[in-house]
Scaffold this motif. Sequence first.
Motif, short mmCIF file in Angstrom:
data_model
loop_
_atom_site.label_atom_id
_atom_site.label_comp_id
_atom_site.label_asym_id
_atom_site.label_seq_id
_atom_site.Cartn_x
_atom_site.Cartn_y
_atom_site.Cartn_z
N THR A 168 7.51 -3.42 -5.81
CA THR A 168 6.36 -3.24 -6.62
C THR A 168 4.97 -3.63 -6.02
O THR A 168 5.05 -4.65 -5.63
N PRO A 169 3.92 -2.64 -5.99
CA PRO A 169 2.71 -3.04 -5.27
C PRO A 169 2.13 -4.10 -5.89
O PRO A 169 2.14 -4.33 -7.08
N ALA A 170 1.11 -4.68 -5.25
CA ALA A 170 0.38 -5.87 -5.87
C ALA A 170 -0.30 -5.25 -7.02
O ALA A 170 -0.70 -6.18 -7.89
N ASN A 171 -1.02 -4.33 -7.07
CA ASN A 171 -1.88 -3.78 -8.00
C ASN A 171 -1.20 -3.01 -9.17
O ASN A 171 -1.66 -2.56 -10.10
N CYS A 172 0.24 -2.82 -9.00
CA CYS A 172 1.08 -2.41 -10.19
C CYS A 172 1.57 -3.17 -11.23
O CYS A 172 2.10 -4.37 -11.13
N ASP A 173 1.23 -2.74 -12.46
CA ASP A 173 1.73 -3.44 -13.75
C ASP A 173 3.08 -3.21 -14.13
O ASP A 173 3.76 -3.76 -15.05
N TYR A 174 3.82 -2.02 -13.50
CA TYR A 174 4.97 -1.54 -13.93
C TYR A 174 6.20 -1.92 -12.88
O TYR A 174 6.55 -1.50 -12.21
N ASP A 175 6.56 -3.36 -13.03
CA ASP A 175 7.69 -3.77 -12.37
C ASP A 175 8.83 -3.18 -12.23
O ASP A 175 9.45 -3.09 -11.25
N ALA A 176 9.33 -2.67 -13.46
CA ALA A 176 10.66 -1.83 -13.32
C ALA A 176 10.60 -0.81 -12.60
O ALA A 176 11.56 -0.29 -12.15
N LEU A 177 9.57 0.08 -12.75
CA LEU A 177 9.21 1.32 -12.10
C LEU A 177 8.12 1.62 -11.57
O LEU A 177 7.20 2.10 -11.97
N PRO A 178 8.00 1.00 -10.19
CA PRO A 178 6.84 1.16 -9.62
C PRO A 178 6.26 2.44 -9.24
O PRO A 178 4.97 2.69 -8.99
N ILE A 179 7.08 3.69 -9.29
CA ILE A 179 6.86 4.92 -9.15
C ILE A 179 5.71 5.35 -10.06
O ILE A 179 4.64 6.07 -9.90
N LEU A 180 5.62 4.57 -11.35
CA LEU A 180 4.78 5.02 -12.25
C LEU A 180 3.32 4.62 -11.99
O LEU A 180 2.32 5.10 -12.30
N TRP B 165 7.63 5.90 0.32
CA TRP B 165 7.09 6.76 -0.73
C TRP B 165 7.28 8.20 -0.87
O TRP B 165 8.04 8.85 -1.73
N ARG B 166 7.34 8.87 0.60
CA ARG B 166 7.68 10.23 0.87
C ARG B 166 9.22 10.57 0.23
O ARG B 166 9.42 11.68 -0.22
N SER B 167 10.22 9.70 0.84
CA SER B 167 11.40 9.90 0.63
C SER B 167 11.76 9.99 -1.03
O SER B 167 12.65 10.76 -1.59
N ASN B 168 11.08 8.91 -1.73
CA ASN B 168 11.49 9.01 -3.03
C ASN B 168 10.64 10.27 -3.76
O ASN B 168 11.54 10.92 -4.63
N ILE B 169 9.74 10.60 -3.38
CA ILE B 169 8.85 11.93 -3.70
C ILE B 169 10.02 13.21 -3.72
O ILE B 169 9.85 14.02 -4.51
N LEU B 170 10.33 13.02 -2.27
CA LEU B 170 11.12 14.35 -2.01
C LEU B 170 12.48 14.45 -3.03
O LEU B 170 12.77 15.55 -3.18
N LEU B 171 13.02 13.20 -3.15
CA LEU B 171 14.24 13.16 -4.05
C LEU B 171 14.10 13.53 -5.43
O LEU B 171 14.83 13.97 -6.05
#
Length: 143
Positions: free
Chosen positions: A31-43, A68-74
Amino acid sequence: MVADLGKVAKASGAVAFIIVATFVTAIPLETPANCDYDALPILCAEFPVDGVDLHATLNDEANDAATWRSNILLDFLFILSYVALLGALAMMRQRESTRGVLALLAAAALLDVAENLAILTAIDEGATDALARIASSEALFAS
């Protein structure tokens, strides 16, 4: 007709396996520091406030660009899988609404692909407000 349903059921099972395999092989995102979606950081990448927010998400120390790239490609494999599975299930029902369901499914898949392309562009070329709007708009319509 029963043989056709058996084929669709087998194909649906294979596609469901691909969907599960996609999630199992994905590199977990921190989870990035600016992210509020702890369970799904991709959001955080899919629903950025603006280009600055998208840049902060994609360039946080928690995940590198390759992760990031590998997750997006998947996710492209996942898109193909959910279209195949839901399309097969819609065709099994063979109702008057099947064409409409398939059209909506195709539209959702195209929007999901556009979202992924916007995020990949932000990774490779830098995040902008326009890319953030594309990513978040596509995510809202494809959901």
